[in-house]
Design a protein around this motif. Structure first.
Motif, PDB file in Angstrom:
ATOM      1  N   LEU A 253       0.833  -1.204   0.000  1.00  0.00           N
ATOM      2  CA  LEU A 253       0.000   0.000   0.000  1.00  0.00           C
ATOM      3  C   LEU A 253       0.876   1.267   0.000  1.00  0.00           C
ATOM      4  CD1 LEU A 253      -2.947   1.151   0.166  1.00  0.00           C
ATOM      5  CD2 LEU A 253      -2.595   1.321   2.620  1.00  0.00           C
ATOM      6  N   VAL A 254       1.921   1.271   0.807  1.00  0.00           N
ATOM      7  CA  VAL A 254       2.834   2.427   0.868  1.00  0.00           C
ATOM      8  C   VAL A 254       3.464   2.665  -0.512  1.00  0.00           C
ATOM      9  CG1 VAL A 254       4.939   3.352   1.950  1.00  0.00           C
ATOM     10  CG2 VAL A 254       3.334   2.017   3.314  1.00  0.00           C
ATOM     11  N   ALA A 255       3.855   1.582  -1.174  1.00  0.00           N
ATOM     12  CA  ALA A 255       4.473   1.697  -2.503  1.00  0.00           C
ATOM     13  C   ALA A 255       3.473   2.277  -3.506  1.00  0.00           C
ATOM     14  CB  ALA A 255       4.959   0.329  -2.976  1.00  0.00           C
ATOM     15  N   ARG A 256       2.236   1.810  -3.417  1.00  0.00           N
ATOM     16  CA  ARG A 256       1.214   2.293  -4.346  1.00  0.00           C
ATOM     17  C   ARG A 256       0.967   3.793  -4.137  1.00  0.00           C
ATOM     18  NH1 ARG A 256      -2.583  -1.509  -3.742  1.00  0.00           N
ATOM     19  NH2 ARG A 256      -1.763  -2.699  -5.505  1.00  0.00           N
ATOM     20  N   ILE A 257       0.867   4.212  -2.890  1.00  0.00           N
ATOM     21  CA  ILE A 257       0.641   5.637  -2.593  1.00  0.00           C
ATOM     22  C   ILE A 257       1.792   6.470  -3.165  1.00  0.00           C
ATOM     23  CG2 ILE A 257       0.519   7.351  -0.708  1.00  0.00           C
ATOM     24  CD1 ILE A 257      -0.910   5.196   0.991  1.00  0.00           C
ATOM     25  N   ALA A 258       3.041   5.993  -2.954  1.00  0.00           N
ATOM     26  CA  ALA A 258       4.215   6.739  -3.446  1.00  0.00           C
ATOM     27  C   ALA A 258       4.185   6.880  -4.962  1.00  0.00           C
ATOM     28  CB  ALA A 258       5.490   6.040  -3.001  1.00  0.00           C
ATOM     29  N   ARG A 259       3.812   5.801  -5.640  1.00  0.00           N
ATOM     30  CA  ARG A 259       3.729   5.862  -7.109  1.00  0.00           C
ATOM     31  C   ARG A 259       2.629   6.839  -7.539  1.00  0.00           C
ATOM     32  NH1 ARG A 259       5.690   2.183 -10.807  1.00  0.00           N
ATOM     33  NH2 ARG A 259       5.205   3.897 -12.200  1.00  0.00           N
ATOM     34  N   GLU A 260       1.518   6.745  -6.851  1.00  0.00           N
ATOM     35  CA  GLU A 260       0.399   7.639  -7.189  1.00  0.00           C
ATOM     36  C   GLU A 260       0.776   9.108  -6.988  1.00  0.00           C
ATOM     37  OE1 GLU A 260      -3.109   4.463  -5.962  1.00  0.00           O
ATOM     38  OE2 GLU A 260      -2.866   6.302  -4.771  1.00  0.00           O
ATOM     39  N   MET A 261       1.710   9.338  -6.037  1.00  0.00           N
ATOM     40  CA  MET A 261       2.165  10.715  -5.770  1.00  0.00           C
ATOM     41  C   MET A 261       3.256  11.130  -6.762  1.00  0.00           C
ATOM     42  SD  MET A 261       0.522  11.490  -2.792  1.00  0.00           S
ATOM     43  CE  MET A 261       1.413  12.804  -2.069  1.00  0.00           C
ATOM     44  N   GLY A 262       3.563  10.251  -7.695  1.00  0.00           N
ATOM     45  CA  GLY A 262       4.506  10.580  -8.756  1.00  0.00           C
ATOM     46  C   GLY A 262       5.970  10.278  -8.450  1.00  0.00           C
ATOM     47  N   ALA A 263       6.244   9.530  -7.401  1.00  0.00           N
ATOM     48  CA  ALA A 263       7.650   9.247  -7.062  1.00  0.00           C
ATOM     49  C   ALA A 263       8.179   8.028  -7.827  1.00  0.00           C
ATOM     50  CB  ALA A 263       7.774   9.028  -5.572  1.00  0.00           C
ATOM     51  N   PHE A 264       9.479   8.028  -7.989  1.00  0.00           N
ATOM     52  CA  PHE A 264      10.155   6.838  -8.526  1.00  0.00           C
ATOM     53  C   PHE A 264      10.420   5.953  -7.309  1.00  0.00           C
ATOM     54  CE2 PHE A 264      13.899   4.404  -9.639  1.00  0.00           C
ATOM     55  CZ  PHE A 264      13.677   4.050 -10.957  1.00  0.00           C
ATOM     56  N   VAL A 265       9.912   4.709  -7.333  1.00  0.00           N
ATOM     57  CA  VAL A 265       9.960   3.877  -6.122  1.00  0.00           C
ATOM     58  C   VAL A 265      10.924   2.689  -6.278  1.00  0.00           C
ATOM     59  CG1 VAL A 265       8.581   2.443  -4.562  1.00  0.00           C
ATOM     60  CG2 VAL A 265       7.595   4.525  -5.519  1.00  0.00           C
ATOM     61  N   VAL A 266      11.868   2.628  -5.363  1.00  0.00           N
ATOM     62  CA  VAL A 266      12.781   1.477  -5.337  1.00  0.00           C
ATOM     63  C   VAL A 266      12.563   0.753  -4.006  1.00  0.00           C
ATOM     64  CG1 VAL A 266      15.184   0.695  -5.429  1.00  0.00           C
ATOM     65  CG2 VAL A 266      14.512   2.771  -6.647  1.00  0.00           C
ATOM     66  N   ILE A 267      12.313  -0.562  -4.095  1.00  0.00           N
ATOM     67  CA  ILE A 267      12.083  -1.351  -2.869  1.00  0.00           C
ATOM     68  C   ILE A 267      13.338  -2.131  -2.521  1.00  0.00           C
ATOM     69  CG2 ILE A 267      10.632  -3.127  -1.782  1.00  0.00           C
ATOM     70  CD1 ILE A 267       8.682  -1.180  -2.795  1.00  0.00           C
ATOM     71  N   PHE A 268      13.766  -2.091  -1.284  1.00  0.00           N
ATOM     72  CA  PHE A 268      14.841  -2.962  -0.771  1.00  0.00           C
ATOM     73  C   PHE A 268      14.162  -3.924   0.199  1.00  0.00           C
ATOM     74  CE2 PHE A 268      16.991   0.866  -2.103  1.00  0.00           C
ATOM     75  CZ  PHE A 268      18.142   0.395  -2.703  1.00  0.00           C
ATOM     76  N   ALA A 269      13.981  -5.163  -0.200  1.00  0.00           N
ATOM     77  CA  ALA A 269      13.243  -6.118   0.640  1.00  0.00           C
ATOM     78  C   ALA A 269      14.086  -7.330   0.994  1.00  0.00           C
ATOM     79  CB  ALA A 269      11.996  -6.579  -0.115  1.00  0.00           C
ATOM     80  N   THR A 270      13.987  -7.760   2.256  1.00  0.00           N
ATOM     81  CA  THR A 270      14.661  -9.015   2.616  1.00  0.00           C
ATOM     82  C   THR A 270      13.636 -10.137   2.620  1.00  0.00           C
ATOM     83  OG1 THR A 270      14.314  -8.759   5.006  1.00  0.00           O
ATOM     84  CG2 THR A 270      16.364  -7.854   4.107  1.00  0.00           C
ATOM     85  N   MET A 271      14.076 -11.334   2.253  1.00  0.00           N
ATOM     86  CA  MET A 271      13.218 -12.526   2.310  1.00  0.00           C
ATOM     87  C   MET A 271      13.619 -13.295   3.568  1.00  0.00           C
ATOM     88  SD  MET A 271      11.301 -12.200  -0.252  1.00  0.00           S
ATOM     89  CE  MET A 271      10.480 -13.731  -0.699  1.00  0.00           C
ATOM     90  N   PRO A 272      12.626 -13.959   4.222  1.00  0.00           N
ATOM     91  CA  PRO A 272      12.938 -14.588   5.518  1.00  0.00           C
ATOM     92  C   PRO A 272      13.976 -15.701   5.432  1.00  0.00           C
ATOM     93  CG  PRO A 272      10.589 -14.770   4.975  1.00  0.00           C
ATOM     94  CD  PRO A 272      11.257 -14.165   3.805  1.00  0.00           C
TER      95      PRO A 272
END
Ligand code: GTP
Length: 512
Positions: A119-138
């Motif tokens: 949801l946070v990523a979607r909001i950021a995109r909707e606000m026009g930002a370029f979004v890069v995710i750094f995610a760890t897998m368990p």
């Protein structure tokens, strides 16, 4: 092919970058970024657990699901995490307003993290930002449920985000020793993520002589289900460009550069102080070309940053689709095996043998022209010799019979000398060599084997000497009896019978 980007418009100023931590792990990651002293970027903490929020060093914090979870976290439930984020949607929007670039750091698998991050990523995109995710897998040991929750969230994120950089926690566990605790493993992972964030920020934020733009970043991290290949190194001194590259290649995410062997696109960014030279960049790129396929598309950027002082840094970013990744791992395993085999072949093993079995084994591997002492061949030789002696004895006995009852005499091959020579020179040397080896070993049973050897050697020697005596054909010297005493005792009369002095040996009497 190396592409030089000169469009300055693609980079963005620091003030437009926001780094967002979602959930407990995300907060730890951005804490690390702050501790590493990254300047000029804003940090935003989003979590449902009020304790995590309180301890975060971020300057801006939003508690998710304040009413829903009462500050207790989402207990590993992503649905609850998504609802909690929805509850604070307005605050999130406000916090992300007018930001051109948003980095989202998240440890997937947990409730808040897996539920809120999309949801946070979607909001950021909707606000026009370029979004890069750094995610760890368990980690594997966290169980299937966490893994599945993480996978589901990752699928969602891969569709929403501009670029997705995933880190396998288990892979990053390699950064610490097996005996170290989970906290050390997490801390090492966070350091790695912090480095990546800083490197990517340097790449797209700092104006450079040769700029790397957001489009380059997207193309190097393009494939949706891929693993990030990331390496960053920094060095000073004479050979700093090569040293920095070597440091970057040691990243476990590059596996000493092996994973780069299958990459199609790689983004390389070099950054140095005022002293950065073209020659250094050239050296570095030439060395790097040995680690990537010739056909790879290399996006290259370089920047001069006075803050770097005497340091030179290199950042390599690429990605491999999951299926390519397993292939690369297979190739890598084969390469490692080949390398080990090569080393084994090239290495002359000089290990002292510990047991007689090893002596024997070692001997069987030596070239034929090397005289080798071993229990086996020594026994054979001794047996051979014993057999030879038996044969000689038999021959000797046969000749004794052939000689019509006459005592053995005549020709001599001086067997005792020959036998002594063999035993003393050849076999004894071998026995000594073996005993030296055995002495070096402290295994008690080998001492027993040696005792057996010594006894065998002694037996053989005795047999040889006996044999030598039995088979002796040497001539005797004549005993000089002339002029010596003649058997007459002091004060006694000679024994005279028929005029013959019996005290004089018949041999001399006959001579007269
Ligand atoms: N790299 C890193 N990973 C972490 C750390 N802590 C937890 N993780 C990983 O991140 C996953 C999610 O953990 P959290 O972020 O604490 O979970 P959460 O979503 O906040 O938790 P709940 O909302 O209570 O479910 C875990 O399953 C771990 O794999 C950390 O400090 N560093």
């Amino acid at each position: 092919m190396i592409e030089y980007q000169r469009d300055q418009q693609q980079t963005i100023p620091d003030s437009q970058v926001k780094i967002v931590g979602v959930g407990g792990a995300g907060l730890n990651m951005i804490d690390r970024v702050a501790l590493d002293g990254m300047q000029g970027v804003e940090l935003l903490a989003l979590a449902s657990d009020s304790r995590s929020l309180t301890s975060s060093v971020a300057s801006e914090k939003v508690q998710l699901g304040a009413k829903l979870t009462m500050g207790l976290g989402c207990g590993g439930d992503p649905e609850l995490g998504a609802k909690a984020a929805k509850e604070q949607e307005t605050e999130i929007r406000d916090a992300l307003r007018e930001r051109n670039m948003v980095f989202i750091c998240v440890g997937l698998g947990g409730g808040t993290s897996s539920g809120a991050a999309p949801l946070v990523a979607r909001i950021a995109r909707e606000m026009g930002a370029f979004v890069v995710i750094f995610a760890t897998m368990p980690f594997e040991f966290e169980g299937r449920r966490r893994r599945e929750q993480a996978e589901t969230a990752l699928n969602e994120l891969s569709v929403i985000a501009n670029a997705l950089v995933t880190f396998e926690n288990s892979r990053m566990g390699e950064l610490v020793l097996a005996a170290q605790g989970i906290h050390e493993a997490f801390a090492a992972a966070d350091r790695m993520i912090s480095e990546s964030i800083q490197a990517v920020t340097r790449l797209v934020v700092r104006p450079g002589i040769i700029n790397v733009g957001l489009d380059d970043l997207i193309s190097s991290l393009s494939s949706s289900r891929s693993r990030c290949l990331f390496g960053s190194g920094i060095a000073q001194g004479e050979n700093r460009s090569q040293a920095a590259l070597q440091n970057a290649l040691t990243s476990p995410l590059l596996d000493k550069g092996r994973f780069l062997k299958s990459t199609k696109t790689a983004l390389v960014h070099v950054c140095g102080g005022e002293s950065l030279t073209l020659y250094e960049v050239e050296l570095l790129m030439r060395e790097l070309s040995k680690h990537v396929p010739e056909s790879a598309h290399i996006l290259f950027g370089a920047a001069v940053d006075a803050n770097m002082g005497d340091s030179l840094s290199v950042t390599i970013i690429s990605s491999l689709p999951e299926n390519e990744f397993s292939k690369a791992e297979e190739v890598q395993t084969e390469t490692v095996i080949a390398e080990v085999e090569e080393v084994v072949e090239e290495t002359e093993v000089t290990v002292e043998p510990d047991t007689l079995e090893e002596v024997i084994e070692e001997s069987s591997q030596r070239p034929a022209d090397v005289e080798v002492v071993s229990e086996g061949n020594l026994l054979d030789k001794l047996e051979e010799m014993t057999q030879e002696l038996d044969d000689e004895e038999t021959e000797g006995e046969a000749s004794l019979l052939d000689d019509e009852g006459v005592e053995i005499s005549g020709e001599s091959d001086e067997p005792e000398t020959e036998v002594e020579e063999i035993v003393n020179l050849e076999e004894k040397e071998e026995v000594v060599a073996v005993s030296e080896r055995v002495e070096e070993s402290e295994e008690p049973e080998e001492v027993d084997e040696m005792t057996m050897f010594e006894e065998l050697e002694k037996e053989v020697k005795e047999d040889l000497i006996d044999g030598a005596v039995k088979t002796s054909k040497g001539s005797q010297e004549e005993l000089d009896l002339d002029g010596g005493p003649r058997g007459k005792f002091d004060g006694e009369e000679p024994n005279l019978v028929d005029g013959e002095d019996l005290d004089i040996p018949p041999y001399l009497r006959n001579k007269r």
